[in-house]
Scaffold this active site. Structure first.
Site, PDB file in Angstrom:
ATOM      1  N   TRP A  91       0.654  -1.360  -0.073  1.00  0.00           N
ATOM      2  CA  TRP A  91       0.033  -0.076   0.059  1.00  0.00           C
ATOM      3  C   TRP A  91       0.776   1.319   0.005  1.00  0.00           C
ATOM      4  O   TRP A  91       0.269   2.284  -0.572  1.00  0.00           O
ATOM      5  CB  TRP A  91      -1.052   0.084   1.208  1.00  0.00           C
ATOM      6  N   ASP A 115      -2.087   6.383   6.430  1.00  0.00           N
ATOM      7  CA  ASP A 115      -3.143   5.441   5.749  1.00  0.00           C
ATOM      8  C   ASP A 115      -3.696   4.479   6.987  1.00  0.00           C
ATOM      9  O   ASP A 115      -3.118   3.582   7.301  1.00  0.00           O
ATOM     10  CB  ASP A 115      -2.503   4.841   4.439  1.00  0.00           C
ATOM     11  N   LYS A 142     -12.696  -2.300   6.158  1.00  0.00           N
ATOM     12  CA  LYS A 142     -11.760  -3.246   6.702  1.00  0.00           C
ATOM     13  C   LYS A 142     -12.298  -3.014   8.184  1.00  0.00           C
ATOM     14  O   LYS A 142     -12.737  -4.099   8.740  1.00  0.00           O
ATOM     15  CB  LYS A 142     -10.331  -2.663   6.762  1.00  0.00           C
TER      16      LYS A 142
HETATM   17  C1  LIG Z   1      -7.428  -1.848   1.452  1.00  0.00           C
HETATM   18  C2  LIG Z   1      -6.481  -0.743   1.523  1.00  0.00           C
HETATM   19  C3  LIG Z   1      -6.220   0.112   0.634  1.00  0.00           C
HETATM   20  C4  LIG Z   1      -7.080   0.371  -0.587  1.00  0.00           C
HETATM   21  O1  LIG Z   1      -8.352   0.575  -0.284  1.00  0.00           O
HETATM   22  P1  LIG Z   1      -9.574   0.755  -1.320  1.00  0.00           P
HETATM   23  O2  LIG Z   1     -10.657   1.443  -0.575  1.00  0.00           O
HETATM   24  O3  LIG Z   1      -9.847  -0.434  -2.149  1.00  0.00           O
HETATM   25  O4  LIG Z   1      -8.884   2.041  -2.292  1.00  0.00           O
HETATM   26  C5  LIG Z   1      -5.230   1.301   1.020  1.00  0.00           C
HETATM   27  N1  LIG Z   1      -4.546   1.027   1.913  1.00  0.00           N
HETATM   28  C6  LIG Z   1      -4.522   0.057   2.802  1.00  0.00           C
HETATM   29  C7  LIG Z   1      -3.720   0.121   4.135  1.00  0.00           C
HETATM   30  C8  LIG Z   1      -5.674  -0.974   2.678  1.00  0.00           C
HETATM   31  O5  LIG Z   1      -5.626  -1.895   3.564  1.00  0.00           O
END
Ligand SMILES: *Cc1c(COP(=O)(O)O)cnc(C)c1O
Length: 360
Positions: free
Chosen positions: A101, A171, A195
């Site tokens: 990521w 993030d 998540k």
């Molecule tokens: C799942 C995830 C993403 C991507 O998320 P989307 O909503 O599919 O764009 C980005 N960063 C992390 C840490 C993630 O777990």
């Protein structure tokens, strides 16, 4: 049979929230409407959105000088919105590279300016977090971006770098609300909801007010935080049902002791699973450095990868679903977000012990 869903995302939701959503599906609080059918500008939905924001502010202790935005586009869209909004006339931003990521955030930021990778763990297949002492930070960076939990690699760190006056951007897609954090230490926090919060389609951004309003020229209206901040996330139609479900999750968290209580359970769940891996005498192995083992996403491999298929098949038959690891890592991955009960991890570790015994 009780089903336990270990998917990395979209992921398991709290049972009591799904029951409440079912009960309110056709007629929300006597309105005669489903939440999905409501105008986002009507008093019913305005109330739902305002309560969701208020509850999130309470749960995370969000200071008054931060905006909470309910957006779409996923965390992936934030990879672009962050440089577009936060470069603010500067030419370069700092990024820590701890996995898949981070890499995506970095490659998107490169479209808008110079990226200085302060440190990377790519040398050891992203299995650890480089010590802060080794980071090469630029004091003139527009911001410093980190990924405190790499969902694919299962690499987490709980300390914060001292970035001085450089705004810290994080993030938190897979770790938000799983443990207390000090929002005031950040310039911006973002998370896709699917998540640890609610359904896919909602993205939460928490941003310090002074960072808003200085986008690069040509930024589309919808990608400017100011558009959403000035309109209470209702410039256009927001993801109404996702906001409603997230709001129910926030209420559930408040009823159950908040983020501190979640953290306690999350520690217990993670310990149980890692202990099972470590006690297997090498039958199972977690590739992540001890200090950086994620509480939310637990990757593990089997000593004999030829058994992977059989492991997943037998786990499925027990109602232990979605354990297959990410295609880039292989092996297994158990995601054990807030909504995964301790009983789910107990069921998993007892299956793992039995499978190891039968196949050793
Ligand atoms: C799942 C995830 C993403 C991507 O998320 P989307 O909503 O599919 O764009 C980005 N960063 C992390 C840490 C993630 O777990």
């Amino acid at each position: 049979m009780t089903i336990y869903n270990f998917s990395a995302g979209p992921a398991v939701l709290p049972h009591e929230v799904l029951v409440q959503a079912r009960d309110e599906m056709l007629d929300w609080h006597g309105s005669g409407m489903s939440v999905m059918e409501m105008s986002h500008r009507g008093k019913e939905f305005m109330g739902i959105a305002a309560a969701a924001e208020k509850d999130l502010r309470e749960l995370m202790n969000i200071p008054a000088n931060y905006k909470v935005l309910f957006l779409q586009g996923g965390a992936s869209q934030q990879f672009a919105m962050i440089p577009m909004n936060l470069l603010r006339g500067k030419t370069s931003a700092d990024y820590l590279n701890t996995g898949e990521w981070s890499k995506k955030a970095i490659s998107e930021a490169k479209k808008f300016g110079k990226v200085n990778v302060v440190a990377s763990s790519e040398d050891k297949n992203f299995s650890y977090v480089p010590d802060f002492a080794a980071w090469k930070c630029d004091p003139n960076a527009a911001y410093l971006h980190i990924t405190p939990n790499e969902t694919i690699g299962g690499v987490e760190f709980d300390w914060l770098p001292n970035a001085g006056n450089v705004p810290l951007v994080a993030d938190l897609s897979s770790t938000i609300l799983s443990r207390p954090i000090d929002v005031s230490k950040f310039g911006l926090i973002y998370a896709g909801a699917q998540k640890n919060i609610g359904p896919a389609g909602l993205t939460i951004v928490i941003v310090r007010e002074d960072l808003i309003g200085q986008v690069v020229a040509g930024t589309p209206t919808m990608l400017d935080y100011k558009t959403h901040a000035d309109n209470d996330s209702m410039y256009n139609t927001p993801p109404t049902y996702g906001i409603y479900i997230a709001g129910l999750v926030f209420q559930m968290l408040k009823r159950n002791g908040g983020v501190a209580a979640m953290e306690k359970t999350n520690i217990a769940k993670a310990r149980l699973l890692y202990d099972a891996i470590d006690a297997s005498k090498g039958f199972y192995n977690c590739p992540v450095a001890l200090a950086n083992r994620s509480r939310m996403n637990v990757p593990f491999t089997l000593k004999d990868a030829n058994l992977d298929g059989e492991f997943v098949k037998q786990a499925d038959a027990r109602g232990l679903l979605q354990l297959k690891g990410h295609r880039s890592v292989g092996g297994m991955r158990a995601s054990i977000y807030n909504a995964m009960p301790l009983a789910g991890v107990q069921a998993l570790v007892s299956f793992m012990a039995e499978f190891a015994k039968n196949n050793s």
